[in-house]
Design a protein around this motif. Sequence first.
Motif, PDB file in Angstrom:
ATOM      1  N   PHE A  24       0.373  -1.488  -0.792  1.00 39.65           N
ATOM      2  CA  PHE A  24      -0.092   0.086  -0.731  1.00 39.65           C
ATOM      3  C   PHE A  24       0.666   0.933   0.437  1.00 39.65           C
ATOM      4  O   PHE A  24       0.729   2.153  -1.130  1.00 39.65           O
ATOM      5  N   PHE A  25       1.708   1.785   0.592  1.00 39.88           N
ATOM      6  CA  PHE A  25       2.863   2.167   1.485  1.00 39.88           C
ATOM      7  C   PHE A  25       3.328   3.353   0.050  1.00 39.88           C
ATOM      8  O   PHE A  25       3.775   3.982  -0.610  1.00 39.88           O
ATOM      9  N   ASP A  26       3.968   1.731  -0.968  1.00 47.39           N
ATOM     10  CA  ASP A  26       4.795   2.114  -1.895  1.00 47.39           C
ATOM     11  C   ASP A  26       3.672   3.274  -3.128  1.00 47.39           C
ATOM     12  O   ASP A  26       4.594   3.397  -3.721  1.00 47.39           O
ATOM     13  N   VAL A  27       2.438   2.499  -3.179  1.00 49.70           N
ATOM     14  CA  VAL A  27       1.556   3.267  -4.472  1.00 49.70           C
ATOM     15  C   VAL A  27       1.154   4.565  -3.457  1.00 49.70           C
ATOM     16  O   VAL A  27       1.479   6.121  -4.416  1.00 49.70           O
ATOM     17  N   PHE A  28       0.612   4.319  -2.180  1.00 47.03           N
ATOM     18  CA  PHE A  28       0.282   5.437  -2.271  1.00 47.03           C
ATOM     19  C   PHE A  28       1.150   7.007  -1.938  1.00 47.03           C
ATOM     20  O   PHE A  28       0.101   7.895  -2.106  1.00 47.03           O
ATOM     21  N   LYS A  29       2.075   6.807  -1.432  1.00 43.78           N
ATOM     22  CA  LYS A  29       3.228   7.585  -1.000  1.00 43.78           C
ATOM     23  C   LYS A  29       3.772   8.927  -2.661  1.00 43.78           C
ATOM     24  O   LYS A  29       3.604   9.437  -2.283  1.00 43.78           O
ATOM     25  N   LYS A  30       3.084   8.271  -3.653  1.00 43.18           N
ATOM     26  CA  LYS A  30       3.225   8.797  -4.520  1.00 43.18           C
ATOM     27  C   LYS A  30       2.756   9.510  -5.186  1.00 43.18           C
ATOM     28  O   LYS A  30       2.539  10.907  -6.287  1.00 43.18           O
ATOM     29  N   PHE A  31       0.917  10.080  -4.300  1.00 49.86           N
ATOM     30  CA  PHE A  31      -0.138  10.257  -4.632  1.00 49.86           C
ATOM     31  C   PHE A  31      -0.279  11.846  -3.694  1.00 49.86           C
ATOM     32  O   PHE A  31      -1.821  12.384  -3.787  1.00 49.86           O
ATOM     33  N   SER A  32       0.159  11.871  -2.802  1.00 43.95           N
ATOM     34  CA  SER A  32      -0.254  12.884  -1.925  1.00 43.95           C
ATOM     35  C   SER A  32      -1.082  13.524  -1.381  1.00 43.95           C
ATOM     36  O   SER A  32      -1.382  13.953  -0.805  1.00 43.95           O
ATOM     37  N   GLY A  33      -1.130  12.036  -0.948  1.00 40.73           N
ATOM     38  CA  GLY A  33      -2.263  11.348   0.115  1.00 40.73           C
ATOM     39  C   GLY A  33      -1.320  11.305   1.536  1.00 40.73           C
ATOM     40  O   GLY A  33      -0.200  11.579   1.622  1.00 40.73           O
ATOM     41  N   ARG A  34      -2.273  11.677   2.510  1.00 39.82           N
ATOM     42  CA  ARG A  34      -1.761  11.158   4.123  1.00 39.82           C
ATOM     43  C   ARG A  34      -2.763  10.199   4.493  1.00 39.82           C
ATOM     44  O   ARG A  34      -3.978  10.342   4.360  1.00 39.82           O
ATOM     45  N   LEU A  35      -1.955   9.477   5.318  1.00 44.29           N
ATOM     46  CA  LEU A  35      -3.050   8.572   6.618  1.00 44.29           C
ATOM     47  C   LEU A  35      -2.675   9.124   7.712  1.00 44.29           C
ATOM     48  O   LEU A  35      -2.193   9.160   8.542  1.00 44.29           O
ATOM     49  N   LEU A  36      -4.083   9.215   7.874  1.00 44.92           N
ATOM     50  CA  LEU A  36      -4.975   9.728   9.132  1.00 44.92           C
ATOM     51  C   LEU A  36      -4.786   8.527  10.050  1.00 44.92           C
ATOM     52  O   LEU A  36      -4.834   9.137  11.022  1.00 44.92           O
ATOM     53  N   SER A  37      -5.464   7.430   9.548  1.00 45.41           N
ATOM     54  CA  SER A  37      -5.917   6.698  11.296  1.00 45.41           C
ATOM     55  C   SER A  37      -6.175   4.999   9.943  1.00 45.41           C
ATOM     56  O   SER A  37      -6.602   4.768   9.078  1.00 45.41           O
ATOM     57  N   ALA A  38      -5.718   4.065  10.512  1.00 48.70           N
ATOM     58  CA  ALA A  38      -6.158   3.026  10.111  1.00 48.70           C
ATOM     59  C   ALA A  38      -5.887   1.838  11.371  1.00 48.70           C
ATOM     60  O   ALA A  38      -5.091   1.424  12.041  1.00 48.70           O
ATOM     61  N   ASP A  39      -6.850   2.038  11.645  1.00 44.95           N
ATOM     62  CA  ASP A  39      -7.482   1.252  13.329  1.00 44.95           C
ATOM     63  C   ASP A  39      -8.596  -0.286  12.563  1.00 44.95           C
ATOM     64  O   ASP A  39      -9.362   0.426  12.785  1.00 44.95           O
ATOM     65  N   GLU A  40      -7.404  -1.293  13.815  1.00 48.13           N
ATOM     66  CA  GLU A  40      -8.090  -2.483  13.266  1.00 48.13           C
ATOM     67  C   GLU A  40      -9.139  -2.767  14.879  1.00 48.13           C
ATOM     68  O   GLU A  40      -9.766  -3.332  14.999  1.00 48.13           O
ATOM     69  N   ASN A  41      -9.139  -1.706  15.635  1.00 46.36           N
ATOM     70  CA  ASN A  41     -10.393  -1.559  17.009  1.00 46.36           C
ATOM     71  C   ASN A  41     -10.392  -0.276  17.541  1.00 46.36           C
ATOM     72  O   ASN A  41     -10.260   0.081  18.422  1.00 46.36           O
ATOM     73  N   PRO A  42     -11.456   0.342  16.479  1.00 43.22           N
ATOM     74  CA  PRO A  42     -12.536   1.694  16.744  1.00 43.22           C
ATOM     75  C   PRO A  42     -12.776   1.373  17.990  1.00 43.22           C
ATOM     76  O   PRO A  42     -13.852   0.304  18.158  1.00 43.22           O
ATOM     77  N   THR A  43     -12.860   2.680  18.691  1.00 41.18           N
ATOM     78  CA  THR A  43     -13.898   2.206  19.561  1.00 41.18           C
ATOM     79  C   THR A  43     -15.812   2.879  19.379  1.00 41.18           C
ATOM     80  O   THR A  43     -15.689   3.921  18.546  1.00 41.18           O
ATOM     81  N   VAL A  44     -16.494   2.052  19.082  1.00 38.78           N
ATOM     82  CA  VAL A  44     -18.039   2.274  18.787  1.00 38.78           C
ATOM     83  C   VAL A  44     -18.498   3.026  19.689  1.00 38.78           C
ATOM     84  O   VAL A  44     -18.843   2.543  21.436  1.00 38.78           O
ATOM     85  N   LEU A  45     -18.812   4.210  19.131  1.00 40.48           N
ATOM     86  CA  LEU A  45     -19.546   5.177  20.478  1.00 40.48           C
ATOM     87  C   LEU A  45     -21.022   4.997  20.122  1.00 40.48           C
ATOM     88  O   LEU A  45     -22.365   5.730  21.845  1.00 40.48           O
ATOM     89  N   GLU A  46     -21.381   4.959  19.321  1.00 48.73           N
ATOM     90  CA  GLU A  46     -23.022   5.292  19.091  1.00 48.73           C
ATOM     91  C   GLU A  46     -23.750   4.040  18.425  1.00 48.73           C
ATOM     92  O   GLU A  46     -22.218   4.369  17.082  1.00 48.73           O
TER      93      GLU A  46
END
Length: 96
Positions: A24-46
């Motif tokens: 993923f990152f080898d491709v992603f970094k070429k396109f000015s994107g920013r990865l802000l979160s990649a969470d396999e256990n997010p807290t469900v609030l509602e």
Amino acid sequence: MTVYVIAQLKITDRASYDRYQARFFDVFKKFSGRLLSADENPTVLEGAWDRDKLVLMSFPDEAAYRAWGSSAEYLEISKDREAGAQAVVLLAKGFG
């Protein structure tokens, strides 16, 4: 205008998804994107959430996102993501 991509993933084949993730990152970094979160256990609030992973990315504008998402490099690795996970993917426009 900044855009945000929100992906909610249900992993169905860990080996395929891991192959995608490893490239993923080898491709992603070429396109000015920013990865802000990649969470396999997010807290469900509602509400109820039946997914395994949340991914949040930003791009400078929709054109940058579309350049990444339609690039030959991303299309090649996305085969493993599609084989390894069901996804709900949203594009949200930022302010300003």
